[in-house]
Design a protein around this motif. Sequence first.
Motif, short mmCIF file in Angstrom:
data_model
loop_
_atom_site.label_atom_id
_atom_site.label_comp_id
_atom_site.label_asym_id
_atom_site.label_seq_id
_atom_site.Cartn_x
_atom_site.Cartn_y
_atom_site.Cartn_z
N TYR B 33 -100.71 20.27 35.21
CA TYR B 33 -100.35 21.22 34.14
C TYR B 33 -99.92 20.48 32.89
O TYR B 33 -99.37 19.38 32.97
CB TYR B 33 -99.18 22.10 34.60
CG TYR B 33 -99.30 22.67 35.99
CD1 TYR B 33 -98.96 21.90 37.10
CD2 TYR B 33 -99.75 23.97 36.20
CE1 TYR B 33 -99.08 22.41 38.38
CE2 TYR B 33 -99.86 24.49 37.48
CZ TYR B 33 -99.53 23.70 38.56
OH TYR B 33 -99.65 24.21 39.83
N TYR B 35 -97.46 21.37 29.54
CA TYR B 35 -96.54 22.28 28.88
C TYR B 35 -96.10 21.67 27.55
O TYR B 35 -96.11 20.46 27.38
CB TYR B 35 -95.28 22.49 29.72
CG TYR B 35 -95.45 23.24 31.02
CD1 TYR B 35 -95.82 22.58 32.19
CD2 TYR B 35 -95.22 24.61 31.08
CE1 TYR B 35 -95.95 23.27 33.39
CE2 TYR B 35 -95.36 25.31 32.28
CZ TYR B 35 -95.72 24.64 33.42
OH TYR B 35 -95.85 25.32 34.61
N GLN B 37 -92.63 21.88 24.86
CA GLN B 37 -91.25 22.34 24.74
C GLN B 37 -90.83 22.26 23.29
O GLN B 37 -90.88 21.19 22.68
CB GLN B 37 -90.31 21.48 25.59
CG GLN B 37 -88.86 21.92 25.54
CD GLN B 37 -87.93 20.99 26.31
OE1 GLN B 37 -88.22 19.81 26.47
NE2 GLN B 37 -86.82 21.52 26.78
N GLY B 40 -84.95 25.12 21.24
CA GLY B 40 -84.42 26.45 21.49
C GLY B 40 -85.32 27.33 22.33
O GLY B 40 -85.03 28.51 22.51
N MET B 41 -86.37 26.74 22.85
CA MET B 41 -87.29 27.52 23.68
C MET B 41 -87.51 26.81 25.00
O MET B 41 -87.33 25.63 25.14
CB MET B 41 -88.64 27.70 22.96
CG MET B 41 -88.51 28.36 21.60
SD MET B 41 -90.10 28.63 20.82
CE MET B 41 -90.78 29.90 21.88
N GLY B 42 -87.93 27.53 25.94
CA GLY B 42 -88.30 26.90 27.21
C GLY B 42 -89.66 26.26 27.10
O GLY B 42 -90.25 26.18 26.03
N LEU B 43 -90.16 25.81 28.22
CA LEU B 43 -91.49 25.22 28.24
C LEU B 43 -92.55 26.31 28.30
O LEU B 43 -92.36 27.33 28.96
CB LEU B 43 -91.64 24.30 29.46
CG LEU B 43 -91.00 22.92 29.36
CD1 LEU B 43 -89.49 22.99 29.41
CD2 LEU B 43 -91.54 22.03 30.46
N LEU B 45 -96.79 26.96 28.97
CA LEU B 45 -97.98 26.36 29.55
C LEU B 45 -99.13 26.34 28.56
O LEU B 45 -99.48 27.37 27.97
CB LEU B 45 -98.39 27.13 30.80
CG LEU B 45 -99.58 26.56 31.58
CD1 LEU B 45 -99.21 25.21 32.20
CD2 LEU B 45 -100.01 27.53 32.66
N PHE B 90 -94.99 17.95 28.12
CA PHE B 90 -94.73 17.57 29.49
C PHE B 90 -95.95 17.84 30.36
O PHE B 90 -96.56 18.91 30.28
CB PHE B 90 -93.55 18.35 30.06
CG PHE B 90 -92.22 17.96 29.50
CD1 PHE B 90 -91.66 18.69 28.46
CD2 PHE B 90 -91.54 16.86 29.98
CE1 PHE B 90 -90.43 18.32 27.93
CE2 PHE B 90 -90.32 16.49 29.46
CZ PHE B 90 -89.77 17.22 28.43
N THR B 102 -93.81 23.48 44.42
CA THR B 102 -92.95 22.97 43.34
C THR B 102 -93.76 22.11 42.40
O THR B 102 -94.60 21.32 42.83
CB THR B 102 -91.81 22.14 43.94
OG1 THR B 102 -91.08 22.96 44.84
CG2 THR B 102 -90.90 21.61 42.86
N GLN B 103 -93.49 22.25 41.11
CA GLN B 103 -94.12 21.40 40.10
C GLN B 103 -93.18 20.25 39.76
O GLN B 103 -91.99 20.45 39.56
CB GLN B 103 -94.46 22.21 38.86
CG GLN B 103 -95.53 23.27 39.14
CD GLN B 103 -95.90 24.08 37.92
OE1 GLN B 103 -95.70 23.65 36.79
NE2 GLN B 103 -96.47 25.26 38.13
N TYR B 104 -93.75 19.04 39.69
CA TYR B 104 -92.99 17.85 39.36
C TYR B 104 -93.41 17.36 37.98
O TYR B 104 -94.60 17.27 37.69
CB TYR B 104 -93.24 16.76 40.41
CG TYR B 104 -92.72 17.14 41.77
CD1 TYR B 104 -93.52 17.85 42.67
CD2 TYR B 104 -91.41 16.84 42.14
CE1 TYR B 104 -93.03 18.24 43.91
CE2 TYR B 104 -90.92 17.22 43.37
CZ TYR B 104 -91.73 17.92 44.26
OH TYR B 104 -91.24 18.31 45.47
N PHE B 105 -92.42 17.05 37.17
CA PHE B 105 -92.67 16.78 35.76
C PHE B 105 -92.61 15.31 35.42
O PHE B 105 -91.87 14.53 36.02
CB PHE B 105 -91.63 17.53 34.92
CG PHE B 105 -91.88 19.00 34.85
CD1 PHE B 105 -91.49 19.84 35.88
CD2 PHE B 105 -92.54 19.56 33.77
CE1 PHE B 105 -91.74 21.20 35.84
CE2 PHE B 105 -92.79 20.93 33.71
CZ PHE B 105 -92.40 21.74 34.75
N GLY B 106 -93.41 14.94 34.40
CA GLY B 106 -93.35 13.62 33.83
C GLY B 106 -92.25 13.51 32.79
O GLY B 106 -91.55 14.49 32.52
N PRO B 107 -92.09 12.33 32.19
CA PRO B 107 -90.98 12.08 31.25
C PRO B 107 -91.19 12.68 29.87
O PRO B 107 -90.26 12.73 29.08
CB PRO B 107 -90.92 10.55 31.17
CG PRO B 107 -92.31 10.12 31.49
CD PRO B 107 -92.85 11.10 32.47
#
Lengths: 113, 114
Positions: B33, B35, B37, B40-43, B45, B90, B102-107
């Motif tokens: 995926y 995303y 960011q 003030g907002m979420g992520l 897609l 991300f 579960t989704q795992y995120f990069g840095p």
Amino acid sequence: AQSVSQHNHHVILSEAASLELGCNYSYGGTVNLFWYVQYPGQHLQLLLKYFSGDPLVKGIKGFEAEFIKSKFSFNLRKPSVQWSDTAEYFCAVIKTSGYALNFGKGTSLLVTP
Amino acid sequence: NAGVTQTPKFQVLKTGQSMTLQCAQDMNHNSMYWYRQDPGMGLRLIYYSASEGTTDKGEVPNGYNVSRLNKREFSLRLESAAPSQTSVYFCASSELQGASDTQYFGPGTRLTVL
């Protein structure tokens, strides 16, 4: 419209204080729920998740969350915060038929010594 | 395991320039995926790839293209960057499709478009 709301944008607590961060969602149907944490300068990490079963879920580092279906809520709690809990916390929801995590805007937590 | 890695970490572009953000995962996950960011907002897609060889639009796909190069790699391309694309990007991966896992995120990659 589908949305995820986090009630507190900025929270400041002293060490040893109790923490509760609110999260509400507006989705029809079945959802899976997550709390992610982003420590300063680091990437998003999973704190805990709820897919089914016991609505009280325990995560890493002493965090827990309770899913209350009737209130469309998934609040995060910790009995006693530490300075190292300073981070940004994100609630996320995904419909069981979907692909996209829908995130709240996040809550910035500062824990003071 | 490195998990999910992203390159570059930071990038500054001028309006109209193009660039590709790279993402790789070493967890043998099927789904990946992208995303963004914003303050003030979420992520949100941008695109996702449920499995190797497939890609689909997310909530905010305009101005982006993606390539699932193989099972490990999923790149995001900005053909003609605009200031509105200034954001933190991300990449994430999951073993199973969508809500099942579960989704795992990069840095993250912090991109500024001037």
